[in-house]
Motif scaffolding. Structure first.
Motif, mmCIF file in Angstrom:
data_model
loop_
_atom_site.group_PDB
_atom_site.id
_atom_site.type_symbol
_atom_site.label_atom_id
_atom_site.label_comp_id
_atom_site.label_asym_id
_atom_site.label_seq_id
_atom_site.Cartn_x
_atom_site.Cartn_y
_atom_site.Cartn_z
ATOM 1 N N VAL A 212 6.533 -2.981 -3.343
ATOM 2 C CA VAL A 212 7.427 -3.745 -4.212
ATOM 3 C C VAL A 212 6.643 -4.370 -5.356
ATOM 4 N N GLY A 213 5.417 -4.806 -5.068
ATOM 5 C CA GLY A 213 4.594 -5.392 -6.127
ATOM 6 C C GLY A 213 4.285 -4.398 -7.232
ATOM 7 N N VAL A 214 3.924 -3.166 -6.828
ATOM 8 C CA VAL A 214 3.633 -2.141 -7.836
ATOM 9 C C VAL A 214 4.870 -1.835 -8.661
ATOM 10 N N GLY B 216 -4.982 -5.597 7.203
ATOM 11 C CA GLY B 216 -4.115 -6.464 8.001
ATOM 12 C C GLY B 216 -4.719 -6.909 9.307
ATOM 13 N N GLY B 217 -5.948 -6.465 9.615
ATOM 14 C CA GLY B 217 -6.562 -6.791 10.896
ATOM 15 C C GLY B 217 -7.024 -8.227 11.047
ATOM 16 N N LEU C 226 0.098 -9.932 -7.158
ATOM 17 C CA LEU C 226 -0.784 -9.865 -5.990
ATOM 18 C C LEU C 226 -0.483 -8.632 -5.153
ATOM 19 N N GLY C 227 0.797 -8.316 -5.005
ATOM 20 C CA GLY C 227 1.158 -7.108 -4.268
ATOM 21 C C GLY C 227 0.603 -5.866 -4.931
ATOM 22 N N LEU D 189 2.131 -5.665 4.640
ATOM 23 C CA LEU D 189 1.387 -5.343 3.424
ATOM 24 C C LEU D 189 1.959 -4.121 2.703
ATOM 25 N N VAL D 190 2.561 -3.203 3.476
ATOM 26 C CA VAL D 190 3.108 -1.991 2.845
ATOM 27 C C VAL D 190 4.237 -2.325 1.867
#
Length: 397
Positions: free
Chosen positions: A93-95, A44-45, A3-4, A87-88
């Motif tokens: 980390v997800g990638v 993220g808003g 998901l990341g 989210l950053v």
């Protein structure tokens, strides 16, 4: 982790589009960075984004983060910044974890496949590894096991890092924790009030029903009509108590209550009549305009009178009960007097302290005054109990 990696696609695509190759290097870097920041900020808003991040962290990272609380406009912007900041690392980390574990799983499958296919040269990073067929290439299953273990280790380490970072960016800030504590306090106070209402309603119903059942038993053969009337009253009061019980239990379960009884002094006539039908002699008088009393005061006053009459039926004589309700000069006064019995002596704690404590709590919450105890005057050798509650009505309406 997957998901990341998926979350990284929109900002990376936007960054690539915003940095065309014909631009000079500084312009491409600036365009890529600006597009990246704008897209992440937009992602993220929404408030739903923060709720989703908290839910995912709790479910898949094993955190115990509270649900986002209602926030002021200033706090909302701070929450948006913190969500975007979360989210950053989630995307980065997800990638990284997805790429590394994907490569390791691919290697774990490729080496034994080449070995079983007769051997060949395999490109690994910037070099080549020769896989020999037969016994000479028996090291391939060991490499497969090591790659799979390393892939699992990478995933665990990545999750542990995000687990440590999640409370920093997704947990409540001090202002949110204070608001949540106040909300819990209001919830507990409301539940205590519901419990008190349930005690008052059910206690009154059981007391009145017990007396009416005794009356019906005595009159069953001598006066069947009166006995039937008493049984009908038991049915009606029990049904009203069931409505109260249904409402309170529904609220305590945090569900929509099917009924929402909110009896006020406008229902005083029905309450007085139910006491009279229980065989008690009750004289009730009212002074002033009861329909102009604030709703909160009227509801609590009804409960005070109900509890007082219940105590009178339970602990006193059924004769000589007087009730006076007076509203004037910005004050509501409730006075209830009942006979206790011939030559009776009042003992400390002789009355139901739970009921009197409940009355005192209601009066105190309305900034009123209450007194309960033996009346100063007695007549005919019969002691009397007197309950008086004075409730301020506030500004005239």
């Amino acid at each position: 982790m997957i998901l990341g990696a998926a979350l990284s696609v929109p900002p990376l695509v936007a960054g690539a589009v915003s940095a065309p190759p014909r631009w000079p290097l500084p312009g491409r870097i600036a365009g890529f960075t600006l597009a990246l920041v704008v897209v992440i900020a937009v992602m993220g808003g929404p408030r739903a984004a923060r709720r989703g991040c908290v839910t995912l962290a709790n479910r898949w990272l094993g955190t115990e983060l509270p649900a986002p609380a209602a926030a002021s406009p200033r706090s909302r912007w701070a929450d948006r910044v913190r969500t975007a900041a979360w989210l950053v690392p989630h995307a980065a980390v997800g990638v990284a974890a997805t790429a590394v574990t994907g490569a390791l799983v691919f290697a774990a499958v490729m080496f034994p496949s080449v070995w079983l296919s007769g051997g060949d040269r395999v490109a690994v990073l910037w070099g080549h590894v020769t896989v020999t067929a037969g016994v000479a290439g028996a090291w391939c299953p060991v490499v497969t096991a090591l790659c799979l273990l390393l892939a699992a280790y990478v995933t665990v380490v990545a999750a542990a890092g995000l687990r440590l970072l999640a409370p920093v960016l997704l947990d409540h800030r001090p202002a949110e924790r204070a608001a949540a504590a106040e909300e819990r306090a209001r919830l507990l106070a409301g539940r205590n009030r519901l419990a008190q209402e349930l005690h008052d309603s059910i206690g009154h119903t059981l007391t009145a029903s017990t007396i009416q059942a005794a009356v019906a038993s005595e009159l069953l053969e001598r006066d069947p009509v009166a006995a039937r009337r008493a049984l009908t009253t038991i049915e009606e009061t029990s049904r009203a108590a069931m409505d109260d019980l249904d409402h309170v239990l529904g609220a305590l379960r945090e569900q929509q209550a099917p009924t929402a009884p909110a009896r006020t002094l406008a229902d005083l006539g029905a309450l007085v009549e139910s006491v009279r039908q229980a065989g008690a002699s009750l004289e009730a008088t009212t002074e002033g305009s009861l329909d102009r009393i604030p709703a909160t005061v009227s509801r609590e006053a009804y409960r005070i009178v109900q509890e007082g009459l219940t105590n009178a039926l339970r602990h006193g004589a059924k004769a000589g009960i007087t009730l006076r309700v007076t509203a004037r000069d910005g004050l509501l006064e409730l006075e209830l007097v009942n006979l206790v019995g011939g030559a009776a002596r009042f003992r400390r704690g002789g009355r139901s302290r739970h009921g009197l404590d409940g009355i005192a709590d209601r009066v105190r919450l309305l900034n009123g005054e209450v007194s309960a105890g033996p009346a100063d005057d007695t007549g005919g050798g019969r002691a009397r109990w007197r309950l008086v509650a004075r409730l301020p009505l506030g500004p005239e309406r």
